[in-house]
Design an enzyme around this catalytic site. Structure first.
Site, short mmCIF file in Angstrom:
data_model
loop_
_atom_site.label_atom_id
_atom_site.label_comp_id
_atom_site.label_asym_id
_atom_site.label_seq_id
_atom_site.Cartn_x
_atom_site.Cartn_y
_atom_site.Cartn_z
N ALA A 56 0.87 -1.18 0.00
CA ALA A 56 0.00 0.00 0.00
C ALA A 56 0.90 1.23 0.00
CB ALA A 56 -0.91 0.01 1.21
N THR B 83 0.46 4.07 1.07
CA THR B 83 0.38 4.86 2.30
C THR B 83 1.15 4.23 3.46
OG1 THR B 83 -1.67 3.72 2.90
CG2 THR B 83 -1.88 5.81 1.69
N CYS B 84 1.69 3.05 3.27
CA CYS B 84 2.36 2.30 4.33
C CYS B 84 3.87 2.59 4.32
CB CYS B 84 2.10 0.81 4.12
SG CYS B 84 3.02 -0.28 5.21
N SER B 85 4.38 3.08 5.44
CA SER B 85 5.81 3.40 5.52
C SER B 85 6.67 2.14 5.40
CB SER B 85 6.13 4.15 6.81
OG SER B 85 5.84 3.37 7.94
#
Length: 109
Positions: free
Chosen positions: A7, A9-11
């Site tokens: 994803a 948005t996932c660091s």
């Protein structure tokens, strides 16, 4: 080649992509919120991981717990991809959850 289920948005996913790029490991990035896994694909990934759905469930999402039946969890993961832990790397008949991202290097061996 590693299929990287991620994803944007996932660091941790961003770290995984950076690590694979740094090591020159060929991969295909799959944004699983835009290109969700089918129920069959989820079952296949779980088989390759050697894990049950509750083992890759993000427990904070939608109130599901480890007590929910496997088939119900898989159906929910199909409808709500963010329930699935990420990143997940898949290469051939093997897969790993990339937490920490260095675990993905196991697939390059």
């Amino acid at each position: 080649m590693i299929e990287l289920i991620c994803a944007a948005t996932c660091s941790t996913c961003r770290k995984a992509v950076a690590l694979l790029n740094e090591k020159g490991i060929e991969h295909r990035y799959r944004e699983y919120t835009r290109e969700p896994l089918s129920e069959t694909e989820i079952r296949d990934v779980l088989r390759k991981l050697g894990l049950r759905p509750r083992d890759v469930l993000r427990k904070n999402d939608l109130g599901f717990t480890g007590d929910t039946p496997d088939d119900e969890l898989i159906a929910a993961m199909t409808r709500h991809p963010t329930l699935l832990q990420r990143p997940i790397g898949v290469a051939g008949d093997r897969a790993v959850v990339g937490r920490p991202p260095e675990r993905l290097l196991e697939l390059a061996k």
